[in-house]
Design a protein around this motif. Sequence first.
Motif, PDB file in Angstrom:
ATOM      1  N   GLU A  42       0.768  -1.432   0.001  1.00 27.70           N
ATOM      2  CA  GLU A  42       0.069  -0.049  -0.123  1.00 27.70           C
ATOM      3  C   GLU A  42       0.779   1.311   0.107  1.00 27.70           C
ATOM      4  OE1 GLU A  42      -3.286   0.281  -0.306  1.00 27.70           O
ATOM      5  OE2 GLU A  42      -2.907  -1.837  -0.728  1.00 27.70           O
ATOM      6  N   VAL A  43       2.050   1.131   0.701  1.00 26.15           N
ATOM      7  CA  VAL A  43       2.820   2.292   0.795  1.00 26.15           C
ATOM      8  C   VAL A  43       3.571   2.723  -0.806  1.00 26.15           C
ATOM      9  CG1 VAL A  43       4.813   3.236   1.800  1.00 26.15           C
ATOM     10  CG2 VAL A  43       3.158   2.049   3.076  1.00 26.15           C
ATOM     11  N   GLU A  44       3.832   1.471  -1.389  1.00 26.56           N
ATOM     12  CA  GLU A  44       4.662   1.381  -2.588  1.00 26.56           C
ATOM     13  C   GLU A  44       3.629   2.152  -3.693  1.00 26.56           C
ATOM     14  OE1 GLU A  44       5.675  -2.527  -3.312  1.00 26.56           O
ATOM     15  OE2 GLU A  44       6.589  -2.737  -1.718  1.00 26.56           O
ATOM     16  N   ASP A 262      -5.562  -0.120  16.201  1.00 24.44           N
ATOM     17  CA  ASP A 262      -6.029  -1.635  16.360  1.00 24.44           C
ATOM     18  C   ASP A 262      -4.408  -2.367  15.998  1.00 24.44           C
ATOM     19  OD1 ASP A 262      -8.458  -1.594  16.901  1.00 24.44           O
ATOM     20  OD2 ASP A 262      -9.064  -0.555  14.867  1.00 24.44           O
ATOM     21  N   SER A 263      -3.178  -1.877  16.270  1.00 24.97           N
ATOM     22  CA  SER A 263      -2.068  -2.251  15.681  1.00 24.97           C
ATOM     23  C   SER A 263      -1.102  -2.644  17.043  1.00 24.97           C
ATOM     24  CB  SER A 263      -1.275  -1.483  14.661  1.00 24.97           C
ATOM     25  OG  SER A 263      -2.003  -1.317  13.369  1.00 24.97           O
ATOM     26  N   GLY A 264      -0.391  -3.795  16.825  1.00 21.18           N
ATOM     27  CA  GLY A 264       0.734  -3.834  17.630  1.00 21.18           C
ATOM     28  C   GLY A 264       1.962  -3.322  17.056  1.00 21.18           C
ATOM     29  N   HIS A 265       3.051  -4.165  16.676  1.00 21.55           N
ATOM     30  CA  HIS A 265       4.162  -3.959  16.269  1.00 21.55           C
ATOM     31  C   HIS A 265       4.458  -3.809  14.888  1.00 21.55           C
ATOM     32  CE1 HIS A 265       8.618  -3.107  16.921  1.00 21.55           C
ATOM     33  NE2 HIS A 265       8.998  -4.195  16.368  1.00 21.55           N
ATOM     34  N   PHE A 266       3.198  -4.254  14.094  1.00 23.95           N
ATOM     35  CA  PHE A 266       3.241  -4.209  12.820  1.00 23.95           C
ATOM     36  C   PHE A 266       2.206  -3.543  12.070  1.00 23.95           C
ATOM     37  CE2 PHE A 266       5.576  -8.027  14.060  1.00 23.95           C
ATOM     38  CZ  PHE A 266       6.885  -7.814  13.517  1.00 23.95           C
ATOM     39  N   GLY A 267       2.075  -2.280  12.141  1.00 24.82           N
ATOM     40  CA  GLY A 267       1.071  -1.457  11.797  1.00 24.82           C
ATOM     41  C   GLY A 267       0.531  -1.709  10.123  1.00 24.82           C
ATOM     42  N   PHE A 275      -1.998   2.921   7.802  1.00 20.83           N
ATOM     43  CA  PHE A 275      -0.540   3.205   7.944  1.00 20.83           C
ATOM     44  C   PHE A 275       0.109   3.925   6.524  1.00 20.83           C
ATOM     45  CE2 PHE A 275       4.012   2.194   6.965  1.00 20.83           C
ATOM     46  CZ  PHE A 275       4.330   2.076   8.082  1.00 20.83           C
ATOM     47  N   ALA A 276      -0.532   3.488   5.435  1.00 24.96           N
ATOM     48  CA  ALA A 276      -0.119   4.017   4.055  1.00 24.96           C
ATOM     49  C   ALA A 276      -0.329   5.516   3.787  1.00 24.96           C
ATOM     50  CB  ALA A 276      -0.584   3.348   2.887  1.00 24.96           C
ATOM     51  N   ASP A 277      -1.918   5.921   4.384  1.00 26.99           N
ATOM     52  CA  ASP A 277      -2.277   7.429   4.537  1.00 26.99           C
ATOM     53  C   ASP A 277      -1.218   8.132   5.386  1.00 26.99           C
ATOM     54  OD1 ASP A 277      -4.375   6.842   2.935  1.00 26.99           O
ATOM     55  OD2 ASP A 277      -5.855   6.744   4.501  1.00 26.99           O
ATOM     56  N   ALA A 278      -0.864   7.861   6.574  1.00 27.21           N
ATOM     57  CA  ALA A 278      -0.052   8.274   7.294  1.00 27.21           C
ATOM     58  C   ALA A 278       1.434   8.639   6.470  1.00 27.21           C
ATOM     59  CB  ALA A 278       0.267   7.736   8.508  1.00 27.21           C
ATOM     60  N   ILE A 279       2.030   7.820   5.800  1.00 29.38           N
ATOM     61  CA  ILE A 279       3.046   8.295   5.003  1.00 29.38           C
ATOM     62  C   ILE A 279       2.743   9.163   4.097  1.00 29.38           C
ATOM     63  CG2 ILE A 279       4.889   7.064   3.558  1.00 29.38           C
ATOM     64  CD1 ILE A 279       4.857   6.101   6.522  1.00 29.38           C
ATOM     65  N   ALA A 280       1.553   8.958   3.035  1.00 26.27           N
ATOM     66  CA  ALA A 280       1.349   9.603   2.031  1.00 26.27           C
ATOM     67  C   ALA A 280       1.214  11.151   2.642  1.00 26.27           C
ATOM     68  CB  ALA A 280       0.333   9.180   1.238  1.00 26.27           C
ATOM     69  N   ASN A 281       0.550  11.443   3.704  1.00 27.47           N
ATOM     70  CA  ASN A 281       0.310  12.816   4.258  1.00 27.47           C
ATOM     71  C   ASN A 281       1.472  13.241   4.522  1.00 27.47           C
ATOM     72  OD1 ASN A 281      -2.448  12.481   3.796  1.00 27.47           O
ATOM     73  ND2 ASN A 281      -2.940  11.499   6.003  1.00 27.47           N
ATOM     74  N   PHE A 282       2.523  12.439   5.463  1.00 31.74           N
ATOM     75  CA  PHE A 282       3.728  13.307   5.798  1.00 31.74           C
ATOM     76  C   PHE A 282       4.531  13.578   4.512  1.00 31.74           C
ATOM     77  CE2 PHE A 282       8.294  12.395   6.920  1.00 31.74           C
ATOM     78  CZ  PHE A 282       8.412  13.317   7.747  1.00 31.74           C
ATOM     79  N   ILE A 283       4.479  12.832   3.525  1.00 32.98           N
ATOM     80  CA  ILE A 283       5.581  13.291   2.377  1.00 32.98           C
ATOM     81  C   ILE A 283       4.699  14.529   1.444  1.00 32.98           C
ATOM     82  CG2 ILE A 283       6.145  12.427  -0.068  1.00 32.98           C
ATOM     83  CD1 ILE A 283       6.712   9.724   1.515  1.00 32.98           C
TER      84      ILE A 283
END
Length: 284
Positions: A42-44, A262-267, A275-283
């Motif tokens: 999803e991040v890709e 709703d995550s532990g160590h592997f969001g 998770f992908a939305d957080a990366i996209a918004n940051f960038i």
Amino acid sequence: MTTHTIQIDGTVQRYHVHGQGPVCLMHSGGPGIAWEYLRMPEVEKHVTAVYIEPVGTPGADQLPNHPHGYTRERYAKAVDAVIDDLGEQQVYLMGHSAGGFVAQHYALTRPQNLAGVILYDTSPVTGPELFTEAQSKFDEFTARYAGHPELPEILKAWQAVPTLKDDESTTRTIRTLLPVYFKNYWAKEADLVAIRAAVTGRHVSGLDDDLVPEMIDDRAVLGMLSVPALVIVGLYDFICGPRWARELHDKIPDSTLVALADSGHFGHIEQPDDFADAIANFIR
């Protein structure tokens, strides 16, 4: 997907490129865990993900003094070499778990190479404080799942962690402990069993070339971190949980904190879209 190979001081270093968009180097955790668990489809969709295959991990080259010498400065030099090989002026750098120690160090020592840093389920400190907190969260896990048939083996594996000395026992222990790293592994076991079966690790000592433990406490210097930072944490992460994410966020001047409920160590596995939305918004 393309795989690239470079040489660093006589050691082979591989990296794998997926996706499209701004370049983001991905540094996996462990140390000693094979990088493939960190694939983020999803991040890709938002970034060109460059997965570094850390030396010392299964399938990768080893340092001459293996299992020693895998310091974060050694890993930082690998990041330097990958950036140079890519021909990029600035990149984003994500570090997950132990890879976050590398990312913090890199952002503090080489900020000119980074457009931003992503600290994912990591901590500013290692040593007794980290493991005291982890033990407390581990105890909460065992209370939550008291009576589960896998719990006795999980307890034995947790107690064995300080004694691990070889690759076989390292991989076996990682697989046994994996449910602890998720919010509710058994509720999604059908989807996660293949990940559990595939994860592998190599024993890495945590000692430098002089056989001195590498102890980390970046809290006093995080105020000098000058690049934008995104801190991501799963609220059920027992090993690098919310306490450490809050410390990172509070001490880094230009930081954003995203907590995954709703995550532990592997969001990236448990909540891939969020998770992908957080990366996209940051960038952006």
